[in-house]
Design a protein around this motif. Structure first.
Motif, PDB file in Angstrom:
ATOM      1  N   GLY A 127       0.792  -1.232   0.000  1.00 39.27           N
ATOM      2  CA  GLY A 127       0.000   0.000   0.000  1.00 39.27           C
ATOM      3  C   GLY A 127       0.820   1.276   0.000  1.00 39.27           C
ATOM      4  N   SER A 128       2.130   1.172   0.284  1.00 39.95           N
ATOM      5  CA  SER A 128       2.960   2.382   0.288  1.00 39.95           C
ATOM      6  C   SER A 128       3.340   2.789  -1.143  1.00 39.95           C
ATOM      7  CB  SER A 128       4.236   2.159   1.122  1.00 39.95           C
ATOM      8  OG  SER A 128       5.122   1.281   0.432  1.00 39.95           O
ATOM      9  N   ARG A 129       3.021   1.944  -2.131  1.00 32.98           N
ATOM     10  CA  ARG A 129       3.459   2.209  -3.503  1.00 32.98           C
ATOM     11  C   ARG A 129       2.300   2.485  -4.469  1.00 32.98           C
ATOM     12  NH1 ARG A 129       8.595  -1.595  -4.627  1.00 32.98           N
ATOM     13  NH2 ARG A 129       9.021   0.139  -6.053  1.00 32.98           N
ATOM     14  N   GLY A 130       1.189   2.972  -3.895  1.00 30.71           N
ATOM     15  CA  GLY A 130      -0.007   3.226  -4.709  1.00 30.71           C
ATOM     16  C   GLY A 130       0.203   4.278  -5.781  1.00 30.71           C
ATOM     17  N   THR A 131       0.824   5.386  -5.409  1.00 35.00           N
ATOM     18  CA  THR A 131       1.026   6.459  -6.393  1.00 35.00           C
ATOM     19  C   THR A 131       1.952   5.984  -7.512  1.00 35.00           C
ATOM     20  OG1 THR A 131       0.657   8.142  -4.716  1.00 35.00           O
ATOM     21  CG2 THR A 131       1.855   8.830  -6.695  1.00 35.00           C
ATOM     22  N   GLU A 132       3.006   5.248  -7.117  1.00 34.45           N
ATOM     23  CA  GLU A 132       3.953   4.698  -8.105  1.00 34.45           C
ATOM     24  C   GLU A 132       3.237   3.799  -9.116  1.00 34.45           C
ATOM     25  OE1 GLU A 132       8.021   2.522  -7.298  1.00 34.45           O
ATOM     26  OE2 GLU A 132       7.073   3.116  -5.408  1.00 34.45           O
TER      27      GLU A 132
END
Ligand code: THG
Length: 370
Positions: free
Chosen positions: A209-214
């Motif tokens: 979930g920490s890489r959603g924007t990526e």
């Protein structure tokens, strides 16, 4: 309307929240206690992009219930109405869930992740609590948690080309409701062919979930040459296709039969599950009301903010749950729950909409098929 929606810590933000704000989201709803985009300002343009091109949707609010451990399969089979015995690793199934009285509680996609792990991809109700309670009451050796999984849908006739450009040509061989673990730029993903439209496409379950924007930006870049647009599950297309919206289209005590989910309820196999006896009795008793398609007369309408009363020969027989102008049919279409026998094809109805009284007629579903 002259009001906004109060947002606090109680309403969760999707892993793609920042990306959707940057992409110009204009309207949210809540779903599983999470903000879910429902418009970027022009839902008709988003509709045509879905039907003729490709769109990307933040559907991270389709939260998962993970069942893991030695009794994971026992619990999975107890809580859904379908025979899971033949499910392969990586296979998803559309699986209604009912309570002991046969009342519909959810209509998730249930995925066998591996031998001892299942993900139940929820519609809008709190099935995590239900699964925990059933596991504890039955003394099952299973852990029930909400894992870090955030679905992003890529839908439309050009979705396969976008996903192939991103992951490789091998994805063209993925069959419907099959999911494979993969990655892009080191971002872990469970990739499947599925989605809440009838236009075809894929779901990218983001597993960090920490890489959603990526991930959002990678999909947007890969999609740019194919004309990808940000979009959301589309109200008009899903009515045309008669995809069920749990709680939108159903009542608190609806059963799977009236919601047209009988094809997804396995009463004639040997497997036991919660509500089986009740559903057998309901099937025996026969339908009392049913979700039906209706065509509504006159000029373009907007959907009901509150269910519209439906009458047949002056008697109140049900309510309109969803309605819209179909861009492809250029007609007003809707879904209504009506009492038997007013559910019969061709029945004349009168609906009391916010646009006034309108004549309507019961028609076959879906409005537009494949
Ligand atoms: N994908 C995932 N999770 C979800 C949805 C989804 N959770 C919430 C919501 N959507 C659940 N509801 C549905 C409704 C319909 C379908 C999937 C989920 C669906 N139906 C097809 C049909 O009716 O034609 C296929 C059914 C079948 O043939 O098995 O796909 O969209 N991850």
């Amino acid at each position: 309307v002259g009001f906004g929606l109060g947002i606090g810590t109680r309403i969760r933000k999707s892993a793609f929240f920042d990306a959707t704000v940057a992409a110009g989201v204009t309207h949210f709803t809540t779903y599983n206690h999470m903000l879910m985009p429902v418009s970027y300002g022009d839902t008709v343009a988003e509709y045509w992009a879905l039907v003729e091109g490709v769109v990307m949707w933040d559907v991270a609010c389709q939260r998962q219930v993970q069942l893991s451990g030695p009794d994971a399969s026992v619990l999975a089979q107890a809580v859904v109405c379908r025979d899971l015995s033949g499910a392969d690793v990586g296979q998803g199934r559309y699986t209604p869930m009912v309570d002991h009285s046969g009342r519909l509680m959810n209509d998730p996609v249930t995925l066998r992740v591996d031998g001892e792990r299942w993900w139940i991809s929820l519609a809008d109700s709190d099935m995590l609590f239900w699964c925990r309670a059933i596991a504890a009451e039955r003394g099952l050796a299973v852990e029930v948690v909400e894992p870090d999984v955030s679905p992003l849908a890529v839908q439309g006739p050009r979705a396969e080309d976008v996903v192939a450009d991103l992951f490789g040509e091998w994805i063209r061989d993925i069959r419907f409701f099959r999911y494979e673990p993969t990655e892009v730029e080191g971002i872990p993903i469970q990739l499947g062919r599925a989605g809440w439209s009838k236009q075809g496409g894929f779901e990218l379950y983001l597993l960090d979930g920490s890489r959603g924007t990526e991930l959002w930006n990678l999909v947007a870049e890969a999609g740019a040459p194919h004309g990808i647009c940000p979009g959301t599950p589309n109200y008009m297309e899903r009515i045309e296709s008669a995809l069920l919206s749990y709680r939108g289209d159903t009542l608190d005590d609806s059963d799977p039969f009236e919601a047209r989910l009988e094809p997804f309820v396995d009463l004639d196999s040997d497997v036991d599950f919660i509500g089986r006896e009740a559903l057998i009795a309901l099937r025996e008793r026969g339908l009392r009301r049913q979700l039906v398609g209706i065509m509504i007369e006159g000029g373009p309408i907007e959907g009901p903010q509150h269910p519209w009363p439906v009458r047949h020969r002056d008697a109140l027989v049900g309510s309109v749950r969803a309605a819209a102008r179909s861009p492809r049919l250029d007609r007003n279409i809707g879904l209504a729950i009506v009492d038997v026998p007013a559910n019969a094809l061709g029945t004349d109805l009168v609906v009391q909409s916010q646009h006034g009284r309108r004549g309507a007629i019961v028609v076959d579903l879906p409005f537009i098929g494949r």
